[in-house]
Design a protein around this motif. Structure first.
Motif, mmCIF file in Angstrom:
data_model
loop_
_atom_site.group_PDB
_atom_site.id
_atom_site.type_symbol
_atom_site.label_atom_id
_atom_site.label_comp_id
_atom_site.label_asym_id
_atom_site.label_seq_id
_atom_site.Cartn_x
_atom_site.Cartn_y
_atom_site.Cartn_z
ATOM 1 N N TYR A 76 0.859 -1.180 0.000
ATOM 2 C CA TYR A 76 0.000 0.000 0.000
ATOM 3 C C TYR A 76 0.893 1.227 0.000
ATOM 4 O O TYR A 76 1.863 1.324 0.768
ATOM 5 C CB TYR A 76 -0.899 0.032 1.236
ATOM 6 N N VAL A 77 0.553 2.180 -0.884
ATOM 7 C CA VAL A 77 1.297 3.429 -0.983
ATOM 8 C C VAL A 77 0.302 4.572 -0.947
ATOM 9 O O VAL A 77 -0.759 4.505 -1.582
ATOM 10 C CB VAL A 77 2.119 3.490 -2.290
ATOM 11 N N ASN A 78 0.639 5.627 -0.214
ATOM 12 C CA ASN A 78 -0.182 6.830 -0.243
ATOM 13 C C ASN A 78 0.743 8.036 -0.209
ATOM 14 O O ASN A 78 1.354 8.341 0.813
ATOM 15 C CB ASN A 78 -1.146 6.865 0.942
ATOM 16 N N ARG A 79 0.846 8.707 -1.365
ATOM 17 C CA ARG A 79 1.667 9.908 -1.478
ATOM 18 C C ARG A 79 0.795 11.164 -1.501
ATOM 19 O O ARG A 79 1.269 12.234 -1.875
ATOM 20 C CB ARG A 79 2.529 9.832 -2.728
ATOM 21 N N GLY A 80 -0.468 11.013 -1.124
ATOM 22 C CA GLY A 80 -1.358 12.164 -1.086
ATOM 23 C C GLY A 80 -1.078 13.060 0.106
ATOM 24 O O GLY A 80 -0.253 12.750 0.974
ATOM 25 N N ALA A 81 -1.807 14.167 0.155
ATOM 26 C CA ALA A 81 -1.578 15.154 1.207
ATOM 27 C C ALA A 81 -2.116 14.700 2.555
ATOM 28 O O ALA A 81 -1.595 15.098 3.604
ATOM 29 C CB ALA A 81 -2.211 16.487 0.810
ATOM 30 N N THR A 82 -3.161 13.857 2.550
ATOM 31 C CA THR A 82 -3.788 13.455 3.823
ATOM 32 C C THR A 82 -3.979 11.942 3.866
ATOM 33 O O THR A 82 -5.106 11.439 3.775
ATOM 34 C CB THR A 82 -5.137 14.164 3.997
ATOM 35 N N PRO A 83 -2.919 11.182 3.990
ATOM 36 C CA PRO A 83 -3.086 9.729 4.096
ATOM 37 C C PRO A 83 -3.857 9.380 5.361
ATOM 38 O O PRO A 83 -3.755 10.084 6.377
ATOM 39 C CB PRO A 83 -1.641 9.217 4.152
ATOM 40 N N PRO A 84 -4.653 8.300 5.352
ATOM 41 C CA PRO A 84 -5.456 7.946 6.530
ATOM 42 C C PRO A 84 -4.568 7.660 7.736
ATOM 43 O O PRO A 84 -3.695 6.780 7.681
ATOM 44 C CB PRO A 84 -6.219 6.701 6.077
ATOM 45 N N GLY A 85 -4.807 8.428 8.811
ATOM 46 C CA GLY A 85 -4.011 8.230 10.016
ATOM 47 C C GLY A 85 -2.543 8.482 9.812
ATOM 48 O O GLY A 85 -1.730 8.046 10.640
ATOM 49 N N GLY A 86 -2.193 9.162 8.739
ATOM 50 C CA GLY A 86 -0.793 9.399 8.435
ATOM 51 C C GLY A 86 -0.070 8.196 7.866
ATOM 52 O O GLY A 86 1.151 8.236 7.674
ATOM 53 N N ILE A 87 -0.784 7.088 7.572
ATOM 54 C CA ILE A 87 -0.142 5.865 7.087
ATOM 55 C C ILE A 87 0.212 6.046 5.612
ATOM 56 O O ILE A 87 -0.666 6.214 4.762
ATOM 57 C CB ILE A 87 -1.054 4.638 7.281
ATOM 58 N N THR A 88 1.479 5.974 5.301
ATOM 59 C CA THR A 88 1.953 6.201 3.941
ATOM 60 C C THR A 88 2.404 4.927 3.238
ATOM 61 O O THR A 88 2.500 4.908 2.012
ATOM 62 C CB THR A 88 3.124 7.186 3.949
ATOM 63 N N SER A 89 2.662 3.855 4.002
ATOM 64 C CA SER A 89 3.180 2.638 3.378
ATOM 65 C C SER A 89 2.856 1.421 4.241
ATOM 66 O O SER A 89 3.001 1.469 5.470
ATOM 67 C CB SER A 89 4.706 2.730 3.194
ATOM 68 N N ILE A 90 2.398 0.359 3.579
ATOM 69 C CA ILE A 90 2.226 -0.945 4.222
ATOM 70 C C ILE A 90 2.791 -1.991 3.268
ATOM 71 O O ILE A 90 2.469 -1.981 2.072
ATOM 72 C CB ILE A 90 0.748 -1.254 4.514
ATOM 73 N N VAL A 91 3.590 -2.879 3.790
ATOM 74 C CA VAL A 91 4.095 -4.011 3.009
ATOM 75 C C VAL A 91 3.756 -5.287 3.772
ATOM 76 O O VAL A 91 4.098 -5.424 4.958
ATOM 77 C CB VAL A 91 5.617 -3.921 2.771
ATOM 78 N N LEU A 92 3.068 -6.200 3.086
ATOM 79 C CA LEU A 92 2.722 -7.501 3.661
ATOM 80 C C LEU A 92 3.312 -8.589 2.780
ATOM 81 O O LEU A 92 3.105 -8.585 1.554
ATOM 82 C CB LEU A 92 1.206 -7.666 3.728
ATOM 83 N N LYS A 93 4.032 -9.517 3.380
ATOM 84 C CA LYS A 93 4.639 -10.613 2.634
ATOM 85 C C LYS A 93 4.153 -11.944 3.191
ATOM 86 O O LYS A 93 4.211 -12.168 4.402
ATOM 87 C CB LYS A 93 6.160 -10.542 2.712
ATOM 88 N N ASP A 94 3.693 -12.802 2.283
ATOM 89 C CA ASP A 94 3.265 -14.144 2.648
ATOM 90 C C ASP A 94 4.479 -15.058 2.649
ATOM 91 O O ASP A 94 5.048 -15.360 1.591
ATOM 92 C CB ASP A 94 2.209 -14.627 1.647
ATOM 93 N N LEU A 95 4.879 -15.504 3.839
ATOM 94 C CA LEU A 95 6.046 -16.382 3.985
ATOM 95 C C LEU A 95 5.632 -17.824 4.257
ATOM 96 O O LEU A 95 6.364 -18.577 4.908
ATOM 97 C CB LEU A 95 6.939 -15.865 5.120
ATOM 98 N N SER A 96 4.463 -18.217 3.744
ATOM 99 C CA SER A 96 3.942 -19.554 4.030
ATOM 100 C C SER A 96 4.833 -20.658 3.496
ATOM 101 O O SER A 96 4.780 -21.793 3.991
ATOM 102 C CB SER A 96 2.528 -19.700 3.445
ATOM 103 N N ARG A 97 5.666 -20.355 2.504
ATOM 104 C CA ARG A 97 6.585 -21.387 2.009
ATOM 105 C C ARG A 97 7.655 -21.713 3.044
ATOM 106 O O ARG A 97 8.202 -22.823 3.039
ATOM 107 C CB ARG A 97 7.227 -20.925 0.704
ATOM 108 N N GLN A 98 7.946 -20.749 3.901
ATOM 109 C CA GLN A 98 8.894 -20.996 4.981
ATOM 110 C C GLN A 98 8.195 -21.600 6.198
ATOM 111 O O GLN A 98 8.723 -22.532 6.824
ATOM 112 C CB GLN A 98 9.587 -19.688 5.375
ATOM 113 N N ALA A 99 7.027 -21.013 6.521
ATOM 114 C CA ALA A 99 6.249 -21.495 7.669
ATOM 115 C C ALA A 99 4.781 -21.237 7.346
ATOM 116 O O ALA A 99 4.403 -20.086 7.121
ATOM 117 C CB ALA A 99 6.658 -20.764 8.941
#
Length: 638
Positions: free
Chosen positions: A553-576
């Motif tokens: 998730y990326v938000n480069r706008g002027a008013t990101p929700p709650g100030g959140i500008t970036s979220i990265v989620l990685k599925d590591l199910s191949r490891q666990a």
């Protein structure tokens, strides 16, 4: 109103019966009552059939067992008669094996009425001696009655009403009176009823000696008034003034002003099974305990009030142990309302186009506050909702106790049960609005005031009851000592979710909810980052890696929700299996953290808001496993 009446008139103009039925040969000993006797009243103690070319104007009374009345499509019609078809016997006579079929009955006070004459005087414990049994009403049309369309009176048992159309009744389409039980209403069309009694066109009433004019809600398609152990199966409800099915107990109305009609109403609307019905449109689909919170002061009830203040007089309603199963609701404002105990609500399907519509509203107002008796021991399982713009349509109000809530879905995903909003209530039962007016000084024309439509429900609060504990969590909040608007956030960790993901993990569709709260439970951050694909115009949204295992998730706008500008989620199910690694960054935030109330705790909800799927994680920083340190300018937790 005008549209409904036009539909009704068109329906009456159809040349044959309004329902499909199998052809039945008349009984071998059946007597033909011809057109030359069409204007006579008939009392039947033996089987009879009618000439389909005739209109009979005086009605038929069935007074004996083993009688079949086959109208063969003939009309029984009046503008002022009391009962079109009247099935009756004294309370010491057991009536059995009566059949009425292929009739078109119109315009009577009750188009069909079944009664045990003298039932008001029956003593407790002997009400069902000499009971009725095997009373079959089928393949008929009951239209435009002045009052109730089909009336099953007190302590009547063993009636089956099937494959018929009940339309245009001035009051309830079908009424199951207090004490009746073990009846069946199946595969009928119950439509466009209830617009006369307490209806929207208005009428007068007197309260405390004052003459008032009121505009009302009208009545429902099926009233289950203190009637028990009935089966309501496979019917279609649409266009009824107040709603589909109401379950309640009459409060002993007008016991002083109408003593000749008063009797001891001993039973509630308990133990009914309502299954496989369809409800289309309207305010209410099924309402259990529909009078529990209603102000019945104008009804002059003999039941004692459990809540009384000013002009409000509220009595207990009684409708327990009912089963609502496998019904379908389409565009009903409140599909199911429950205000009494031990209701089972399972495997129903609710669809709608308006975000304010609700699948379930459970709870009762005055009983909870005055008697500390919230609605208790409800079972809500396996229901499915698809209401546009409403992800959480299962709501409670005023508290509840002992509720089983499991396996319910909205838009194909498991969802939870959270607090809703008290609906608009009328000043008095049936009364939308009223004015001081007398017949000699009528109110101005124009109808009742209009009310704004219900607003969409507020979102459920984010929770994480069944998720995993986050491993290697870290949280850093910085620039807290400067004016709000430049605070930063960095949150990291690994969480193991139930695997395989059911339904699929899809933060790009569901969004992510982040909560950070202090040791007192105060939420410093409570923000939903919405789903939705990345939009170059707004420079915000989600991107999914080609392998389907990384979401950004990326938000480069002027008013990101709650100030959140970036979220990265990685599925590591191949490891666990089930392991998800997340990194959440914020900037330009305003994170009001009370540094005297450390440590902090965080929730990351990947299936917001309540994560019934278990797709959420809890970050805990309390000793001895973790700690939070603050210096006024920042807080760091590990």
């Amino acid at each position: 109103m005008l549209v409904l009446r036009l539909i009704f008139l068109l329906a009456l103009a159809l040349p044959t019966a309004l329902v499909a039925s199998e052809a039945h040969a008349v009984a071998p000993d059946s007597e033909l009552i011809g057109c030359d006797r069409a204007d006579e009243a008939h009392a039947l103690s033996a089987s009879a059939h009618l000439d389909p070319s005739c209109t009979y104007t005086q009605g038929f009374t069935i007074v004996a067992s083993d009688v079949e009345l086959d109208c063969q499509g003939a009309r029984i019609a009046t503008t002022d008669g009391r009962y079109g078809i009247y099935i009756v016997a004294p309370t010491d006579v057991a009536l059995a094996n009566v059949t009425v079929r292929n009739c078109r009955v119109e315009g009577f006070l009750n188009n069909l009425h079944v009664e045990r004459e003298g039932f008001r005087e029956l003593a407790p414990g002997v009400e069902y001696e000499h009971a009725f049994s095997n009373i079959l009403i089928e393949d008929s049309t009951f239209a435009n009655s002045r009052g109730v369309g089909v009336f099953i009176d007190g302590y009547v048992t063993g009636v089956t009403l099937r494959r018929s159309r009940i339309e245009g009744a001035g009051s309830a389409g079908i009424y199951l009176e207090t004490g009746s039980k073990d009846n069946v209403v199946e595969n009928n069309w119950i439509v466009n009823n209830g617009f006369r009694e307490n209806g929207p066109d208005g009428q007068y009433f007197t309260l405390a000696g004052v003459s008032l004019f009121f505009w009302g809600t009208g009545r429902e398609g099926l009233a289950i008034d203190g009637s028990r152990f009935n089966r309501i199966v496979g019917n279609h409800f649409e266009g009824n003034s107040a709603g589909g099915i109401f379950l309640y107990k009459n409060c002993g109305e007008f016991w002083q002003s109408r003593p000749q009609r008063w009797f001891d109403r001993r039973y509630g609307a308990h133990g009914n099974v309502i299954e496989g019905n369809t409800f289309v449109g309207g305010e209410n689909g099924i309402w259990v305990g529909s009078r529990m919170s209603e102000n019945t002061a104008p009804m002059e009830c003999s039941d004692p009030a459990y809540y009384q203040e000013g002009v409000a007089r509220i009595v207990l309603d009684h409708a327990k142990d009912n089963v609502l199963r496998g019904n379908v609701f389409r565009n009903v404002q409140y599909a199911i309302r429950v205000e009494d105990d031990r209701t089972t609500i399972e495997d129903n399907e609710i669809t709608g186009d308006d975000p304010s519509q609700q699948a379930l509203l459970l709870g009762t107002r005055f009983r909870t506050s005055a008697l500390a008796q919230p609605v208790a021991d409800s079972v809500v399982t396996g229901n499915r909702a698809f209401i546009a713009g409403n992800q959480n349509p299962y709501r409670w109000i005023h508290g509840h106790a002992g509720t089983t809530f499991a396996g319910n879905e909205s838009h194909g995903r498991p969802v939870g049960f959270c607090e809703g909003v008290e609906p608009r209530r009328n000043a008095f039962i049936f009364v939308l609005a009223f004015v001081v007016a007398a017949p000699s000084d009528p109110p101005p024309s124009g109808g009742p005031p209009t009310f704004p439509p219900p607003e969409p429900l507020p979102p459920c609060p984010a929770t994480c009851n069944d998720g995993g504990v986050v491993a290697r969590p870290s949280l850093a909040l910085r620039r807290l000592g400067t004016p709000p608007g430049d605070d930063t956030l960095l949150l990291r960790g690994d969480v193991t979710l139930p695997h395989p993901f059911t339904p699929a993990l899809d933060p790009a569709a569901t969004g992510v909810h982040l909560v950070i709260e202090d040791a007192s439970g105060t939420r410093a951050i409570d923000v939903l980052v919405p789903g939705g694909a990345y939009d170059p115009a707004t420079r915000a949204g989600w991107k999914v890696a080609p392998n389907g295992r990384t979401w950004r998730y990326v938000n480069r706008g002027a008013t990101p929700p709650g100030g959140i500008t970036s979220i990265v989620l990685k599925d590591l199910s191949r490891q666990a299996p089930g392991r998800i690694r997340f990194t959440i960054r914020g900037a330009r935030g305003a994170y009001a953290v009370d540094q005297s109330a450390l440590p902090l705790e965080a929730l990351v909800v990947l299936d917001p808001p309540t994560a019934e799927t278990g797709q959420c994680g809890r970050l805990q920083f309390a000793a001895p496993a973790g700690s939070c340190r603050g210096n006024g300018r920042s807080v760091v937790c590990r």
